[in-house]
Design an enzyme around this catalytic site. Structure first.
Site, PDB file in Angstrom:
ATOM      1  N   LYS A 177       5.735 -49.525  25.198  1.00 27.29           N
ATOM      2  CA  LYS A 177       6.173 -50.172  23.963  1.00 27.29           C
ATOM      3  C   LYS A 177       7.433 -51.013  24.250  1.00 27.29           C
ATOM      4  O   LYS A 177       7.355 -51.972  24.980  1.00 27.29           O
ATOM      5  CB  LYS A 177       6.390 -49.121  22.883  1.00 27.29           C
ATOM      6  CG  LYS A 177       5.236 -48.097  22.776  1.00 27.29           C
ATOM      7  CD  LYS A 177       3.916 -48.703  22.357  1.00 27.29           C
ATOM      8  CE  LYS A 177       2.734 -47.769  22.548  1.00 27.29           C
ATOM      9  NZ  LYS A 177       2.864 -46.437  21.979  1.00 27.29           N
ATOM     10  N   ARG A 203       2.890 -40.990  45.545  1.00 22.09           N
ATOM     11  CA  ARG A 203       2.534 -40.109  44.413  1.00 22.09           C
ATOM     12  C   ARG A 203       3.635 -39.107  44.095  1.00 22.09           C
ATOM     13  O   ARG A 203       3.774 -38.653  42.967  1.00 22.09           O
ATOM     14  CB  ARG A 203       1.202 -39.379  44.654  1.00 22.09           C
ATOM     15  CG  ARG A 203       0.866 -38.426  43.488  1.00 22.09           C
ATOM     16  CD  ARG A 203      -0.518 -37.822  43.553  1.00 22.09           C
ATOM     17  NE  ARG A 203      -0.805 -37.206  44.818  1.00 22.09           N
ATOM     18  CZ  ARG A 203      -0.371 -35.998  45.195  1.00 22.09           C
ATOM     19  NH1 ARG A 203       0.368 -35.261  44.392  1.00 22.09           N
ATOM     20  NH2 ARG A 203      -0.689 -35.519  46.389  1.00 22.09           N
ATOM     21  N   ASP A 237      10.655 -37.570  21.206  1.00 19.56           N
ATOM     22  CA  ASP A 237       9.991 -38.830  21.546  1.00 19.56           C
ATOM     23  C   ASP A 237      10.741 -39.937  20.799  1.00 19.56           C
ATOM     24  O   ASP A 237      10.664 -40.042  19.583  1.00 19.56           O
ATOM     25  CB  ASP A 237       8.515 -38.750  21.114  1.00 19.56           C
ATOM     26  CG  ASP A 237       7.731 -40.028  21.409  1.00 19.56           C
ATOM     27  OD1 ASP A 237       8.359 -41.098  21.557  1.00 19.56           O
ATOM     28  OD2 ASP A 237       6.486 -39.957  21.471  1.00 19.56           O
ATOM     29  N   TYR A 278       2.698 -38.855  17.009  1.00 24.47           N
ATOM     30  CA  TYR A 278       1.713 -39.798  17.541  1.00 24.47           C
ATOM     31  C   TYR A 278       0.334 -39.112  17.667  1.00 24.47           C
ATOM     32  O   TYR A 278       0.262 -37.928  18.010  1.00 24.47           O
ATOM     33  CB  TYR A 278       2.228 -40.255  18.908  1.00 24.47           C
ATOM     34  CG  TYR A 278       1.343 -41.235  19.614  1.00 24.47           C
ATOM     35  CD1 TYR A 278       1.252 -42.546  19.179  1.00 24.47           C
ATOM     36  CD2 TYR A 278       0.610 -40.854  20.727  1.00 24.47           C
ATOM     37  CE1 TYR A 278       0.439 -43.446  19.838  1.00 24.47           C
ATOM     38  CE2 TYR A 278      -0.209 -41.753  21.389  1.00 24.47           C
ATOM     39  CZ  TYR A 278      -0.298 -43.048  20.942  1.00 24.47           C
ATOM     40  OH  TYR A 278      -1.098 -43.939  21.585  1.00 24.47           O
TER      41      TYR A 278
HETATM   42  C1  LIG Z   1       2.286 -45.239  22.132  1.00 23.57           C
HETATM   43  C2  LIG Z   1       3.023 -43.972  21.888  1.00 23.57           C
HETATM   44  C3  LIG Z   1       2.831 -42.855  22.705  1.00 23.57           C
HETATM   45  C4  LIG Z   1       1.833 -42.844  23.841  1.00 23.57           C
HETATM   46  O1  LIG Z   1       2.164 -43.748  24.827  1.00 23.57           O
HETATM   47  P1  LIG Z   1       1.095 -44.361  25.888  1.00 23.57           P
HETATM   48  O2  LIG Z   1       1.945 -45.173  26.775  1.00 23.57           O
HETATM   49  O3  LIG Z   1       0.069 -45.107  25.104  1.00 23.57           O
HETATM   50  O4  LIG Z   1       0.481 -43.177  26.590  1.00 23.57           O
HETATM   51  C5  LIG Z   1       3.576 -41.731  22.441  1.00 23.57           C
HETATM   52  N1  LIG Z   1       4.474 -41.688  21.426  1.00 23.57           N
HETATM   53  C6  LIG Z   1       4.676 -42.742  20.616  1.00 23.57           C
HETATM   54  C7  LIG Z   1       5.658 -42.632  19.498  1.00 23.57           C
HETATM   55  C8  LIG Z   1       3.968 -43.918  20.821  1.00 23.57           C
HETATM   56  O5  LIG Z   1       4.159 -44.962  20.003  1.00 23.57           O
END
Ligand SMILES: *Cc1c(COP(=O)(O)O)cnc(C)c1O
Length: 394
Positions: free
Chosen positions: A207, A58, A182, A110
């Site tokens: 993603k 962890r 992000d 998001y």
């Molecule tokens: C999917 C996504 C997230 C969140 O990611 P998870 O892995 O689902 O928690 C954050 N920012 C963007 C731009 C995303 O496409």
């Protein structure tokens, strides 16, 4: 191994490989929660870092996790990277650890990040300000009030808005604030966010980094001193990436550049041909010259990505019948995988907003978001065209 002179794919493959006792060419999966020691002295030395060694999963103290973090740091040309159980875990730990003095959020974000910022962070007594990308005066105003973190996405979801990373960093840094971006939609292949000036880069590894719609993970990268508080929050919020996921992610990263380059080229081709189609009102893709962010995208990106959004012309049949007529594109949330996906933001990411709020953001019922996969681009194009024809009632 974090040699910046080596190429991107070379680092994806060779950085962060553990020294396995049996000679495995990649880091094997260390599917364990804990590590045993021969005596108290050796345990003590490993815990306080006098000896190399691993202690407890962890904490991130596990070879599968430590090695994927080295690989991710090398890919982002960062001093350090931290692996998380999801993109939201990465985002929440960043906002909690660096948002004490207030967070300024620029532009579209998001849905989960929006919920976190607009309600949950406020419950914790954190100040959060939302501004549009062109509102530079307001950005300076909040920064002069002492807000310490600027946060945004580029390209954004679902309209692929582009924000000039260098410009925002110049303003924020003049006030001593940190900038977190992000970069999930861009990927490290298309955008080297830290080298453009950002202090923190975040990805939902769910993603493109994972790329096969089979793992959930997140990553935050930046300078070591900026990463330390993020890592400390991860430890006690318990947001560690599972070793199994780290292992799968290492395998995915080996083909990251191959995949993303193909997705860039297929998406550009499809964006150009859809743009000419009589059934389409508008295509949002940063690679198109009429995209409002095209010039900035050309400056700060190496490729325009595999995501595009289209606005269908009003027809007798509703937009959902276009989506339902597709054969190769699956109707699903998420993006960035090898298989092409499609969704309507009004029914998914922007479902909980009022219709007025959606309209003000340009999110209408005839907007369809498309994630281009690795199928042959001519097959994808053919599928989109046949679905457009069915919409026209032909
Ligand atoms: C999917 C996504 C997230 C969140 O990611 P998870 O892995 O689902 O928690 C954050 N920012 C963007 C731009 C995303 O496409």
């Amino acid at each position: 191994m974090n040699k910046p002179d080596l190429g991107f794919s070379t680092r994806c493959i060779h950085a962060g490989i553990g020294n396995d006792q049996f000679g495995s060419p990649h880091t094997p999966l260390y599917d364990t929660t804990t590590f045993r020691f021969p005596d108290t002295e050796k345990m003590d030395r490993a815990i306080d870092g006098r000896d190399p060694g691993y202690f407890y999963t962890r904490y991130g103290s596990n070879p599968s996790i430590a090695n994927i973090e080295q690989k991710l740091a090398s890919i982002e040309q960062a001093e350090a990277a931290i692996a998380f159980s999801s993109g939201m875990a990465a985002i929440s730990a960043t906002l909690v650890s660096h948002g004490q003095a207030g967070v300024i959020c620029i532009g579209e974000i998001y849905g989960g990040t929006w919920e976190l910022m607009s309600s949950q962070l406020k419950e914790l007594g954190r100040k959060v300000a939302f501004i549009a990308a062109h509102e530079t005066e307001q950005l300076r105003d909040y920064l002069s009030q002492g807000f310490g973190l600027v946060y945004f996405e580029t390209p954004s979801n679902p309209l692929l808005h582009i924000i000039d990373i260098g410009d925002v960093c110049e303003i924020a840094h003049a006030y001593g604030a940190l900038v977190a971006v992000d970069s999930t939609f861009a990927t490290p292949v298309n955008q080297q966010t830290l080298s453009l000036g950002a202090d923190i880069v975040i990805h939902s590894a769910t993603k493109y980094l994972g790329g096969h719609s089979d793992l959930t993970g997140g990553v935050v990268a930046g300078k070591t001193d900026v990463m330390l508080p993020v890592k400390f929050w991860r430890k006690n919020l318990g947001q560690i990436m599972a070793p199994e996921v780290a292992h799968l992610l290492a395998r995915s990263l080996a083909t990251l550049e191959l995949r993303v380059k193909q997705q860039n080229s297929s998406a550009l081709r499809i964006a150009l041909s859809l743009q000419k189609h009589p059934g389409i009102e508008r295509v949002y893709y940063p690679g198109l010259e009429d995209h409002p962010g095209h010039d900035i995208a050309r400056k700060q990106m190496r490729g325009f990505g595999g995501m595009l959004s289209i606005v269908l012309k009003a027809r007798s049949r509703p937009p959902a019948s276009f989506v339902d007529a597709l054969n190769l594109f699956s109707l699903a949330a998420s993006l960035g995988g090898i298989e092409s996906l499609v969704c309507q933001p009004t029914l998914t990411s922007h479902r909980d907003l009022s219709p007025e709020m959606r309209a003000s953001k340009g999110i209408t019922d005839n907007l369809v978001r498309i994630s281009i996969g690795l199928e042959d681009p001519e097959d994808l194009e053919g599928d989109l065209f046949q679905a457009l024809e069915s919409l026209a009632g032909k």
